[in-house]
Scaffold this active site. Structure first.
Site, short mmCIF file in Angstrom:
data_model
loop_
_atom_site.label_atom_id
_atom_site.label_comp_id
_atom_site.label_asym_id
_atom_site.label_seq_id
_atom_site.Cartn_x
_atom_site.Cartn_y
_atom_site.Cartn_z
N LYS A 109 0.82 -1.21 0.00
CA LYS A 109 0.00 0.00 0.00
C LYS A 109 0.85 1.26 0.00
O LYS A 109 0.48 2.26 -0.61
CB LYS A 109 -0.98 -0.01 1.18
CG LYS A 109 -2.11 -1.01 0.99
CD LYS A 109 -3.28 -0.69 1.89
CE LYS A 109 -4.46 -1.60 1.61
NZ LYS A 109 -5.61 -1.33 2.46
N LYS A 196 -7.69 -10.00 -10.50
CA LYS A 196 -8.84 -10.30 -9.65
C LYS A 196 -9.85 -9.15 -9.74
O LYS A 196 -9.46 -8.01 -10.08
CB LYS A 196 -8.42 -10.58 -8.21
CG LYS A 196 -8.00 -9.41 -7.37
CD LYS A 196 -7.90 -9.84 -5.90
CE LYS A 196 -7.94 -8.61 -5.01
NZ LYS A 196 -8.07 -8.90 -3.61
N LYS A 199 -11.97 -2.99 -7.08
CA LYS A 199 -12.35 -1.60 -7.38
C LYS A 199 -11.15 -0.79 -7.83
O LYS A 199 -11.26 0.09 -8.67
CB LYS A 199 -12.95 -0.94 -6.13
CG LYS A 199 -14.40 -1.26 -5.94
CD LYS A 199 -14.92 -0.73 -4.63
CE LYS A 199 -14.32 -1.48 -3.47
NZ LYS A 199 -15.01 -1.32 -2.19
P1 AMP Z 1 -11.24 -5.43 -0.24
O1 AMP Z 1 -12.08 -4.30 0.24
O2 AMP Z 1 -10.92 -5.40 -1.70
O3 AMP Z 1 -10.02 -5.68 0.62
O4 AMP Z 1 -12.15 -6.73 -0.08
C1 AMP Z 1 -12.67 -7.17 1.16
C2 AMP Z 1 -12.68 -8.69 1.17
O5 AMP Z 1 -13.43 -9.21 0.05
C3 AMP Z 1 -11.28 -9.30 1.00
O6 AMP Z 1 -10.63 -9.50 2.23
C4 AMP Z 1 -11.56 -10.64 0.34
O7 AMP Z 1 -11.85 -11.62 1.31
C5 AMP Z 1 -12.82 -10.38 -0.48
N1 AMP Z 1 -12.51 -10.16 -1.91
C6 AMP Z 1 -12.17 -8.99 -2.51
N2 AMP Z 1 -12.00 -9.15 -3.84
C7 AMP Z 1 -12.24 -10.45 -4.10
C8 AMP Z 1 -12.24 -11.25 -5.30
N3 AMP Z 1 -11.98 -10.72 -6.49
N4 AMP Z 1 -12.55 -12.57 -5.18
C9 AMP Z 1 -12.83 -13.11 -3.98
N5 AMP Z 1 -12.84 -12.42 -2.82
C10 AMP Z 1 -12.56 -11.11 -2.86
N1 TRP Z 2 -7.82 -5.10 7.42
C1 TRP Z 2 -9.02 -5.66 6.85
C2 TRP Z 2 -9.08 -5.35 5.34
O1 TRP Z 2 -8.40 -4.48 4.89
C3 TRP Z 2 -10.24 -5.10 7.52
C4 TRP Z 2 -10.24 -5.36 8.98
C5 TRP Z 2 -10.09 -4.46 9.99
C6 TRP Z 2 -10.42 -6.64 9.59
N2 TRP Z 2 -10.19 -5.04 11.18
C7 TRP Z 2 -10.38 -6.39 11.00
C8 TRP Z 2 -10.61 -7.93 9.10
C9 TRP Z 2 -10.52 -7.42 11.90
C10 TRP Z 2 -10.73 -8.98 10.02
C11 TRP Z 2 -10.69 -8.72 11.41
O2 TRP Z 2 -9.83 -5.99 4.62
#
Ligand code: AMP
Ligand code: TRP
Length: 334
Positions: A109, A196, A199
């Site tokens: 990041k 994948k 957004k």
């Molecule tokens: P993000 O906000 O992109 O981090 O997504 C939140 C959660 O959604 C992630 O921790 C993954 O478990 C799931 N996720 C996001 N994108 C995908 C994808 N393309 N396929 C499957 N799971 C996803």
């Molecule tokens: N860090 C996770 C993400 O970016 C979100 C998150 C914050 C989380 N606190 C958590 C996930 C506690 C599991 C448990 O997707």
């Protein structure tokens, strides 16, 4: 009943990858566990963000989660439970700086910020975010955390913090939470199936769960099927992705019929796309209807989530009280 905690950042639309890859599983877990699901708005401040969008995104995510089946009583907003940040501070003192700089998500990041920004601004929040995440988890003494592979390292850090805390206070106070892995499909971008669904890659790389029927049909119709460089004998990623989507949306019959056609070499891509779009539209219609109903009287949901956050906060307050006692802070009630 064992406790499950998970959380999601309010960063805009919920796409099919989020739903099939994470949230659908959360909905199911509610039957067997005491579930706490956080909308983690403090986490959403760690990357450059727009101030006037955060609050709307937070309410939007809450509405979306309830529309797909999360019970409002299991939901809380992180900033409405300030004990998370207070415990986060205490945990800062149980976590080493070196450990945080080694987190791969921090490296990725901070790299993104450097690439995207005119001036690079990497906040301390971005570095410290896994510590707040540890507080999110441990404050409810969660047994299980459903996580994707990308969050594995953060959960390991949580266990380290819990262990270091226990050692220092001389008591097995925190249980070490376990990851809960469930087989969930990885959804790819229909516009570029080598990536994948996400957004961050731009609008055509994700399908919004609440998109109207025409948009879903259009996005599936224009899905890339075979980019031409698939080794013979293996299924092209784009085709595999459409099959995955159809199955995830619950149309096993069409999935199996079309898969049989694929294996005999008679599959027509138009049929595959038609069946995938139908399955998705059938699934999401119900979500869209529920979302409309929730939006018709926003006050009800707002009150529910304020109340559930207040109820859940009581659990957090109790933990923080015990932690303060254990680490030697004053613990006088006001
Ligand atoms: P993000 O906000 O992109 O981090 O997504 C939140 C959660 O959604 C992630 O921790 C993954 O478990 C799931 N996720 C996001 N994108 C995908 C994808 N393309 N396929 C499957 N799971 C996803
Ligand atoms: N860090 C996770 C993400 O970016 C979100 C998150 C914050 C989380 N606190 C958590 C996930 C506690 C599991 C448990 O997707």
């Amino acid at each position: 009943m064992k406790t499950v905690l998970s959380a999601i950042q309010p960063t805009g639309d919920m796409h099919l990858g989020n739903y099939f890859g994470a949230v659908k599983n959360w909905v199911r877990l509610q039957q067997d566990y005491r579930c706490y699901y956080g909308v983690v708005d403090y986490h959403a401040m760690t990357m450059p963000y727009e101030v006037n969008k955060l609050r709307t995104n937070t309410w939007e995510l809450i509405t979306n989660l309830v529309a797909v089946g999360i019970k409002p009583e299991n939901l809380f907003v992180q900033s409405l439970v300030p004990e998370h940040t207070e415990l986060g501070w205490i945990f800062n003192c149980f976590c080493s700086y070196g450990q945080l700089t080694r987190m791969t998500q921090f490296k990725d990041k901070s790299h993104q910020v450097k690439e995207g920004g005119k001036e690079e601004f990497i906040s301390v929040g971005l570095l410290d975010y896994p510590v707040l995440q540890s507080a999110d988890i441990l404050i409810y003494k969660a047994d299980f955390v459903p996580v994707g592979k990308d969050q594995e390292q953060h959960l390991e850090l949580t266990r380290d913090i819990a262990h270091r805390f226990n050692t220092q206070v001389g008591k097995e106070y925190f249980i070490l939470p376990e990851p809960l892995y469930t087989e969930t499909p990885k959804i790819r971008s229909t516009a570029d199936p080598t990536k994948k669904m996400s957004k961050s890659a731009g609008e055509k790389h994700y399908i919004n769960v609440f998109a109207d029927e025409d948009t879903i049909r259009r996005q599936i119709k224009s899905a890339v099927t075979d980019s031409g460089d698939t080794p013979t004998g293996s299924m092209a990623e784009g085709i595999h992705n459409l099959f995955e989507l159809m199955k995830a949306a619950g149309d096993n019959q069409s999935h199996d019929d079309l898969m049989a056609a694929y294996h005999t070499g008679t599959l027509k891509y138009v049929d595959l796309k038609q069946a995938t779009a139908d399955a998705l539209v059938n699934l999401t219609r119900e979500f869209i209807d529920r979302k409309k109903a929730l939006q018709s009287d926003k006050k009800i949901l707002k009150e529910q989530v304020k109340q559930s956050s207040a109820d859940i906060r009581k659990v957090a307050q109790q933990t923080l009280k015990e932690v303060k006692e254990l680490v030697g802070l004053l613990n006088v009630p006001f």
